[in-house]
Scaffold this active site. Structure first.
Site, PDB file in Angstrom:
ATOM      1  N   GLY A   1      45.469  16.310  25.297  1.00 51.56           N
ATOM      2  CA  GLY A   1      45.869  15.148  25.112  1.00 51.56           C
ATOM      3  C   GLY A   1      46.691  15.023  23.792  1.00 51.56           C
ATOM      4  N   SER A   2      46.482  15.875  22.842  1.00 49.90           N
ATOM      5  CA  SER A   2      47.160  16.130  21.451  1.00 49.90           C
ATOM      6  C   SER A   2      48.594  16.860  21.676  1.00 49.90           C
ATOM      7  CB  SER A   2      46.466  16.753  20.375  1.00 49.90           C
ATOM      8  OG  SER A   2      45.307  15.985  20.115  1.00 49.90           O
TER       9      SER A   2
ATOM     10  N   SER B   1      45.809  17.452  16.139  1.00 53.94           N
ATOM     11  CA  SER B   1      44.399  17.353  16.949  1.00 53.94           C
ATOM     12  C   SER B   1      43.861  15.799  16.477  1.00 53.94           C
ATOM     13  CB  SER B   1      43.467  18.272  16.415  1.00 53.94           C
ATOM     14  OG  SER B   1      42.089  17.921  16.741  1.00 53.94           O
TER      15      SER B   1
ATOM     16  N   SER C   1      41.190  14.353  17.014  1.00 56.22           N
ATOM     17  CA  SER C   1      39.546  14.431  16.622  1.00 56.22           C
ATOM     18  C   SER C   1      39.686  15.248  15.177  1.00 56.22           C
ATOM     19  CB  SER C   1      38.748  15.062  17.472  1.00 56.22           C
ATOM     20  OG  SER C   1      39.151  16.469  17.531  1.00 56.22           O
TER      21      SER C   1
ATOM     22  N   THR D   1      39.238  20.395  16.899  1.00 52.24           N
ATOM     23  CA  THR D   1      39.287  21.213  17.928  1.00 52.24           C
ATOM     24  C   THR D   1      39.669  22.400  17.624  1.00 52.24           C
ATOM     25  OG1 THR D   1      40.236  19.427  19.320  1.00 52.24           O
ATOM     26  CG2 THR D   1      40.840  21.606  20.086  1.00 52.24           C
TER      27      THR D   1
ATOM     28  N   ARG E   1      43.672  10.936  24.189  1.00 49.80           N
ATOM     29  CA  ARG E   1      44.754  10.889  25.349  1.00 49.80           C
ATOM     30  C   ARG E   1      45.252   9.374  25.294  1.00 49.80           C
ATOM     31  NH1 ARG E   1      39.939  11.369  27.570  1.00 49.80           N
ATOM     32  NH2 ARG E   1      39.006   9.934  29.252  1.00 49.80           N
TER      33      ARG E   1
ATOM     34  N   GLU F   1      41.569  13.537  33.993  1.00 51.24           N
ATOM     35  CA  GLU F   1      40.676  12.969  32.760  1.00 51.24           C
ATOM     36  C   GLU F   1      40.346  11.642  33.073  1.00 51.24           C
ATOM     37  OE1 GLU F   1      41.363  14.327  28.711  1.00 51.24           O
ATOM     38  OE2 GLU F   1      43.003  15.366  29.320  1.00 51.24           O
TER      39      GLU F   1
ATOM     40  N   HIS G   1      61.976  27.046  44.693  1.00 55.29           N
ATOM     41  CA  HIS G   1      62.042  28.441  44.645  1.00 55.29           C
ATOM     42  C   HIS G   1      60.657  29.199  44.981  1.00 55.29           C
ATOM     43  CE1 HIS G   1      66.324  28.624  43.511  1.00 55.29           C
ATOM     44  NE2 HIS G   1      66.054  27.475  43.021  1.00 55.29           N
TER      45      HIS G   1
ATOM     46  N   LYS H   1      32.729  21.823  25.093  1.00 61.57           N
ATOM     47  CA  LYS H   1      32.681  21.863  23.747  1.00 61.57           C
ATOM     48  C   LYS H   1      31.460  22.331  23.227  1.00 61.57           C
ATOM     49  CE  LYS H   1      37.153  19.537  23.045  1.00 61.57           C
ATOM     50  NZ  LYS H   1      37.940  18.230  22.338  1.00 61.57           N
TER      51      LYS H   1
HETATM   52  C1  F6R Z   1      40.528  13.601  25.521  1.00 63.09           C
HETATM   53  C2  F6R Z   1      41.437  14.588  25.613  1.00 63.09           C
HETATM   54  C3  F6R Z   1      41.373  16.083  25.549  1.00 63.09           C
HETATM   55  C4  F6R Z   1      41.620  16.416  24.165  1.00 63.09           C
HETATM   56  C5  F6R Z   1      41.358  17.791  23.933  1.00 63.09           C
HETATM   57  C6  F6R Z   1      41.719  18.285  22.383  1.00 63.09           C
HETATM   58  O1  F6R Z   1      41.051  12.304  25.491  1.00 63.09           O
HETATM   59  O2  F6R Z   1      42.487  14.054  26.140  1.00 63.09           O
HETATM   60  O3  F6R Z   1      42.373  16.657  26.252  1.00 63.09           O
HETATM   61  O4  F6R Z   1      42.960  15.988  23.742  1.00 63.09           O
HETATM   62  O5  F6R Z   1      39.897  18.210  24.085  1.00 63.09           O
HETATM   63  O6  F6R Z   1      40.923  17.260  21.442  1.00 63.09           O
HETATM   64  P1  F6R Z   1      41.888  16.892  20.259  1.00 63.09           P
HETATM   65  O7  F6R Z   1      42.908  16.124  20.889  1.00 63.09           O
HETATM   66  O8  F6R Z   1      40.830  15.941  19.442  1.00 63.09           O
HETATM   67  O9  F6R Z   1      42.234  17.841  19.392  1.00 63.09           O
END
Ligand code: F6R
Length: 314
Positions: free
Chosen positions: A39-40, A80, A82, A85, A133, A199, A215, A305
């Protein structure tokens, strides 16, 4: 989550109004890498689709390593939500070693610590109590602000005048119970839709870019049946006549698959792509609710994770 999706236009404006100070040397680059995951990272794809005026390439890097060509002439934007990541943190280390012009975006976590400790330019996402997201408006417009303040793109005003919520409900009803295959000339919108369906709605989906799908993908149309929906995400103001005809062709050979079209609304390309992103986010949410799924929770991502890195980092 619904309120946050509804708030998307305000989130975009709020993030764009934030101030950021970047060293003048950051203008002296010849490529941009946007590093992140999930999502980032989608931010990089959306920006590539919106801004035709960029004079050099944008590469979205979703892995542990940056591409080999990353160097001191690279603007590296590390995103990121959070801030924890692992893949993104590894790319940051890589970028520092390679002397990229580096800037970070997060709401918290190790990314923020690294950038603060090293006194590197950092954009704080003030909205800290949500999930990546859903924070798309903030993540996207922090990045747009960075590129705008370096003079690489020009954004006059953020106008998202049309609200897709009602039309999104109709589309949800049409595709519910099918396997969606999403087609668009905008890979970012098609990919965003697919990942949001995964998701939020917890369903399988697939996306294909146009005209590339003509194609290869079409050779599998013989196996389509009523269990599939073909979703064409369209922008009439930016569609060559060949694309219009190609979509007509795809609809003709769709067999028994359901055909659904989503049309952009808005004047500028920025406005139309934002409208489409907003539209598909609503659909993924409504589909989750219709099927009794919790759109907020992503248990398998959390478990992955924990399994691989030993502790949750969402
Ligand atoms: C959760 C989501 C995931 C996170 C991914 C990376 O809402 O969309 O796809 O984006 O796991 O985490 P971040 O974005 O925190 O680096």
């Amino acid at each position: 989550m619904l309120d946050e999706i509804r708030n998307f236009p305000n989130a975009c404006k709020e993030a764009f109004e934030e101030k950021i100070k970047l060293p003048a040397s950051y203008r002296n680059v010849n490529k941009i890498i946007i590093a992140g995951m999930g999502g980032s990272s989608i931010v990089g794809d959306i920006i590539s689709d919106i801004f035709d005026e960029l004079k050099f390439p944008i590469i979205v890097s979703r892995s542990y390593n940056l591409p080999h060509f990353a160097d001191e002439k690279t603007l590296l934007i590390c995103i990121s939500y959070s801030g924890n990541t692992k893949e993104t943190l590894e790319q940051i280390k890589n970028g520092i070693r390679k002397k990229c012009r580096i800037v970070g975006i997060s709401s918290n976590g190790k990314l923020m610590e690294i950038f603060n400790r090293r006194k590197l330019p950092f954009f704080l996402i003030k909205k800290s109590n949500t999930i990546p997201r859903v924070a798309i408006g903030y993540l996207l417009f922090s990045t747009i602000k960075i590129l705008h303040s370096l003079g690489f793109i020009k954004v006059d005003k953020i106008n998202i005048a049309n609200n897709p919520e009602k039309d999104a409900k109709d589309v949800t009803k049409k595709i519910n119970g099918t396997f969606p295959i999403i087609y668009s000339v905008y890979p970012s919108v098609a990919k965003r839709f697919k990942t949001q369906l995964n998701e939020n709605s917890k369903i399988q989906a697939r996306w294909e870019a146009l005209p590339e799908a003509l194609h290869n993908d079409i050779e599998a149309f013989g196996s389509l049946n009523e269990k599939f929906s073909l979703i064409f995400i369209r922008d009439k103001l930016n569609e060559r006549k060949e694309i219009k005809k190609s979509i007509e062709f795809l609809k003709r050979i769709a067999n028994k698959a359901k055909v659904v079209e989503i049309f952009s609304k808005g004047k500028s390309k920025l406005e139309r792509i934002l409208y489409l992103i907003w539209f598909v986010d609503f659909v993924s949410y409504f589909l989750a609710i219709e099927n009794g799924m919790n759109p907020q929770e992503t248990l398998n991502i959390k478990k992955f994770k924990e399994f691989v890195y030993g502790k949750p980092n969402l």
